[in-house]
Scaffold this active site. Structure first.
Site, PDB file in Angstrom:
ATOM      1  N   ASP A 140       0.814  -1.223   0.000  1.00  0.00           N
ATOM      2  CA  ASP A 140       0.000   0.000   0.000  1.00  0.00           C
ATOM      3  C   ASP A 140       0.842   1.265   0.000  1.00  0.00           C
ATOM      4  O   ASP A 140       0.319   2.352  -0.240  1.00  0.00           O
ATOM      5  CB  ASP A 140      -0.853   0.036   1.278  1.00  0.00           C
ATOM      6  CG  ASP A 140      -2.059  -0.862   1.186  1.00  0.00           C
ATOM      7  OD1 ASP A 140      -2.668  -0.910   0.118  1.00  0.00           O
ATOM      8  OD2 ASP A 140      -2.380  -1.510   2.200  1.00  0.00           O
TER       9      ASP A 140
HETATM   10  C1  BGC Z   1       0.192   1.159   6.299  1.00  0.00           C
HETATM   11  C2  BGC Z   1      -0.184  -0.070   5.574  1.00  0.00           C
HETATM   12  C3  BGC Z   1      -1.689  -0.119   5.415  1.00  0.00           C
HETATM   13  C4  BGC Z   1      -2.168   1.149   4.737  1.00  0.00           C
HETATM   14  C5  BGC Z   1      -3.639   1.194   4.477  1.00  0.00           C
HETATM   15  C6  BGC Z   1      -0.396   2.357   5.612  1.00  0.00           C
HETATM   16  O1  BGC Z   1      -0.112   3.477   6.345  1.00  0.00           O
HETATM   17  O2  BGC Z   1       1.577   1.255   6.410  1.00  0.00           O
HETATM   18  O3  BGC Z   1       0.328  -1.191   6.237  1.00  0.00           O
HETATM   19  O4  BGC Z   1      -2.049  -1.200   4.642  1.00  0.00           O
HETATM   20  O5  BGC Z   1      -1.778   2.251   5.462  1.00  0.00           O
HETATM   21  O6  BGC Z   1      -4.401   1.412   5.612  1.00  0.00           O
HETATM   22  C1  NOJ Z   2      -1.778  -3.853   5.321  1.00  0.00           C
HETATM   23  C2  NOJ Z   2      -2.912  -3.997   4.365  1.00  0.00           C
HETATM   24  O1  NOJ Z   2      -4.050  -4.389   5.068  1.00  0.00           O
HETATM   25  C3  NOJ Z   2      -2.573  -4.962   3.285  1.00  0.00           C
HETATM   26  O2  NOJ Z   2      -3.611  -5.035   2.361  1.00  0.00           O
HETATM   27  C4  NOJ Z   2      -1.287  -4.551   2.632  1.00  0.00           C
HETATM   28  O3  NOJ Z   2      -1.029  -5.429   1.622  1.00  0.00           O
HETATM   29  C5  NOJ Z   2      -0.169  -4.435   3.627  1.00  0.00           C
HETATM   30  N1  NOJ Z   2      -0.555  -3.524   4.642  1.00  0.00           N
HETATM   31  C6  NOJ Z   2       1.143  -3.985   3.011  1.00  0.00           C
HETATM   32  O4  NOJ Z   2       1.129  -2.660   2.669  1.00  0.00           O
END
Ligand code: BGC
Ligand code: NOJ
Length: 815
Positions: free
Chosen positions: A488
């Site tokens: 993400d």
């Molecule tokens: C986090 C991710 C998460 C994303 C969406 C980011 O700030 O680092 O792990 O999946 O937000 O909520």
């Molecule tokens: C948490 C999110 O829920 C997941 O969808 C994502 O792949 C990981 N973070 C890595 O960014």
């Protein structure tokens, strides 16, 4: 250092000190009513939706941490204490917290009085039962005061925390039986048709429902005035902060034990049947509350409900079991892996001690991956889940990144543009079909964008998912990344410069250049499943075309996605490589190594093995594999959120537990069982229990992230419980290391284990047959089945054909 131990026979983790590094929690409930409960009795409850129907209040970032919960105070002379230590923090003579499947039992002892609180949500009911038993272990009679305490949340947890100008005037309660039964009925007078009940099964000395009266002016729950004085005030909340508290006086002869049953329940009435008498009289219709109360008014009834819950878990955990010389492996597979998978099924990413329950809904990709972990346990609910997810998809095959569990509609705040999302739907559907053989799911009429007037069969959803990648490719013929892919935080089209802008929604949802090698790997791996499904439907031409698209992608990765010793991660907006020798920071990323090797890209030319060796050389640490190296040390506007984290945290070179199993699975592809095992055990809770003081989160479940070697707190985990790690680690150990893997036409057994493991036995239910599997590894192999016998008959290959009609078969596998 440990703060407890596993009790495998009881399926429990036993915490022996209340001073765990962080609150170590458990989940109660598996259908509609849920509670989070920590080892010191902290936590809260909600009905279905952690944001909209929250029964009890929790304060995030509280000081001290975790200082609100469902508490019981004991006043024994001048000593005031809690069985779970918090919130009085009175030193206990004995403390123990047993977290089991769907229940928690906390025991404290002080001055020869033992208090045990058993908490669970009965299967099939919408309440939390707390059985509080007190036992006099002294040689003289004891009289003590017992006070209960919960703080009600005014339902909408977000509003509850912010809208005080209204909320301090809306709070209402109703009191029955001199305080034995307390209803919290805020907003029931208007549009709510639900209220909360908090009841105890014995008459009370007194009660309180107003927080200030209970705590005293400027009071705190570590020393409530009412408890200190040993006397309730019978306060009736009007506005402000309603609570529920009962006061019971208990006299115990030496050796005597008495139990009290407290029930916190959610009651919903039909709109036309809300009141007893006229609405303006304000008396709630308590018929259902009465019935609920009667269901748990004796210890026998509570025991019966508790046994029903245990039976439920016995059944769930009976479908896949293993027995080996590795106690920790057995413990994880038989209990904790599967337990965490069920919790992620129930909670998605909504409510934990790191997810506030008011934030994101259900992730499209998260929910598809979670399926891997529970499809064998609850296939019908998995089917329903897949169709719910698919119903939010856009007609062009793209997807809302999240949807709301209550409305089941796509969440427009975050929208779409995460270009890996559609492919995860194929992954989830394939897992479901392989497990169940139920191809009828493909014919289910499934809406687009939740529009009942625009539906196609589910097969068409999968088709458009696959085609979305085919039609969204960039300059190197690799998939366009969109806002981000699995990572993400790799936001290659975002270019955000203002603080507070969301990396996930700012900027265009797709650029013409930024491409993802990771999605390419996914496309090949799950595209092969799509081909299988097409062939099963007899769509041979389409299958052939899909195979060609896959071959093209394979060629594109080999041409533009290979860096010489590992797979490149992506191309940025300017066409520069990410995750390559050419980069100063972020030279190598974990994700494409995992997915491209699982997709077997370049396997025969040695690319897969080379990539695995590069991971070992460049990303390995003693606590797991970091996501990338070297970390980004400054903010890169062209990379987005990934470079916003200090080095070593989260996606910026943290040990992201979710993709460590990708590498472990990839190692099984190249046949290195010893290494697959090493990768598995390095982040596996049971194997790192001894370093709980470093790891800090619960030693019985996975966390999302462990700080990487570039962080000051190397080895410290965060964000436990609700993570895709749960499903992937279980998938890895069960299907790739133990190698027991459902396939379209049978059950594959293809272990890839450490050479010291001389075999194991497993029991696996699969499509109506129980397989008793014995794997023998006298030769100390890491992979490769030499011989396989099914009920004594040798079969060719390692896929056991379907055993139609047979209840049980015995399988012997020689490695
Ligand atoms: C986090 C991710 C998460 C994303 C969406 C980011 O700030 O680092 O792990 O999946 O937000 O909520
Ligand atoms: C948490 C999110 O829920 C997941 O969808 C994502 O792949 C990981 N973070 C890595 O960014």
């Amino acid at each position: 250092m440990k703060f407890g131990h596993f009790d495998d026979n009881a399926r429990e983790y036993v915490i022996t000190s209340p001073r765990t590094p962080l609150p170590w929690i458990n989940y109660l409930g598996s259908e509609d009513f849920f509670s989070l409960i920590s080892n010191t009795g902290g936590g809260y409850s909600f009905y279905r939706d952690a944001k909209l129907l929250r029964l009890t209040r929790y304060r995030y970032n509280n000081v001290p941490q975790d200082s609100n919960g469902h508490y019981y105070y004991i006043k024994d002379g001048d000593t005031i204490w809690n069985p779970g230590w918090m919130p009085t923090k009175t030193e206990l003579d004995f403390y123990e917290c047993r977290h089991g499947c769907g229940y928690t039992r906390i025991t404290g002892k002080k001055n020869a009085l033992e208090a045990t609180v058993l908490s669970f949500v009965p299967y099939g009911d919408a309440c939390e039962v707390n059985q509080v038993s007190l036992k006099n272990e002294s040689s003289s009679e004891k009289t003590v005061d017992l006070f209960s305490y919960v703080e009600f949340c005014l339902w909408n947890a977000m509003d509850d925390m912010t809208n005080f100008q209204r909320n301090y005037s809306t709070g209402e309660v109703e009191i029955h039986d001199n305080g034995q039964e307390i209803f919290h009925k805020t907003e029931y007078r208007e549009r709510r048709n639900h209220f909360a009940t908090y009841v105890v099964n014995v008459p009370v000395e007194g009660y309180d429902t107003d927080q200030e009266s209970f705590l005293g002016a400027y009071g705190e729950n570590s020393c409530p005035e009412v408890v200190k004085n040993g006397q309730s005030k019978n306060s009736v909340a009007s506005g402000w902060r309603p609570i529920g508290s009962h006061h019971i006086k208990v006299t115990l002869a030496p050796g005597e034990r008495k139990a009290f049953i407290f029930v916190l329940g959610y009651i919903e009435n039909p709109v036309e049947d809300k009141w007893i008498g006229a609405p303006e009289d304000g008396k709630v219709n308590f018929k259902k509350a009465d019935e609920m109360r009667k269901r748990y008014d004796t210890e026998e009834k509570v025991t019966e409900a508790f046994m029903a819950l245990e039976k439920h878990w016995d059944e769930l955990l009976s479908h896949f079991t293993v027995s080996s010389s590795e106690e920790k492996l057995d413990r994880m597979v038989n209990i904790w892996h599967q337990y965490q998978c069920m919790v992620t099924f129930n909670m998605s990413r909504s409510a934990s001690y790191y997810e506030s329950g008011i934030g994101r809904g259900m992730g499209f990709r998260d929910s598809c991956q979670d399926l891997f972990g529970f499809v064998h346990l609850i296939p019908e609910r998995a089917r329903e889940r897949i169709l719910d997810i698919a119903a939010t998809q856009f007609p062009d095959g793209s997807a809302y990144h999240q949807y709301q569990p209550l409305t089941k509609k796509g969440n427009s705040d975050i929208g779409s543009g995460f270009n890996d999302d559609p492919l995860w739907l194929i992954a989830g559907a394939a897992a479901y079909i392989k497990e169940t053989g139920d191809y009828t799911i493909l014919d289910e009429k499934t809406p687009w964008d939740s529009d009942p007037n625009n539906v196609s069969d589910f097969m068409e959803h999968l088709r458009r998912s696959f085609n979305y990648t085919v039609t969204h490719k960039g300059p190197h013929n690799l998939p366009l990344i969109g806002r981000a892919d699995w990572n993400d935080c790799l936001n290659l089209n975002c270019f955000s410069t203002e603080p507070g802008e969301s990396f996930q929604t700012f900027g265009p949802s797709e650029g013409p250049n930024a491409e993802s090698v990771f999605i390419a790997g996914m496309f090949i791996k799950y595209g092969r499943d799509w081909v299988q499904i097409l062939k099963h439907r007899g769509l041979d031409d389409e299958a052939k075309a899909a195979e060609d698209a896959i071959a093209e992608m394979d060629a594109a990765v080999k041409h533009a996605g290979w860096d010489g010793e590992w797979y490149i991660r992506a191309y940025d907006h300017y066409g520069n490589k990410i995750g390559s020798h050419d980069c100063d920071e972020g030279k190598i990323f974990i994700e494409p190594q995992g997915l491209c090797v699982m997709a077997e890209i370049g396997l025969s030319e040695g690319k897969c093995l080379a990539a695995m060796e590069s991971v070992e050389r460049m990303l390995d640490t003693k606590y797991g594999i970091v996501l990338l190296q070297p970390p980004y040390r400054k903010y890169h506007v062209e990379l987005g959120e990934i470079s916003s984290y200090p080095p070593g945290y989260k996606e910026n070179a943290g040990i992201f537990c979710h993709n460590n199993p990708w590498i472990s699975i990839a190692e099984t592809v190249v046949g290195r069982g010893n290494r697959a095992w090493q990768v598995y055990t390095r982040t596996c809770p049971a194997y790192i229990e001894d370093i709980s003081e470093i790891h800090r989160t619960e030693p019985y479940v996975y966390s999302q992230m462990i700080a990487g070697k570039d962080a000051p707190n190397f080895g410290e985990a965060k964000n436990s419980w609700l993570t895709g790690t749960a499903a992937w680690t279980f998938l890895n150990v069960s299907q790739y290391i133990l190698g027991i893997r459902p396939d379209y036409d049978g059950l594959v057994v293809d272990p890839c284990i450490p050479s010291e493991l001389k075999g194991f036995t497993a029991k696996r239910d699969f499509r109506g047959t129980t397989y008793n599997i014995t794997v023998k590894n006298e030769s100390g192999a890491q992979k490769g089945v030499k011989k396989m016998l099914v009920d004594g008959q040798e079969i060719a290959g390692n896929c056991i054909p379907l055993q139609d009609g047979k209840a049980e078969v015995n399988v012997e596998v020689v490695m």
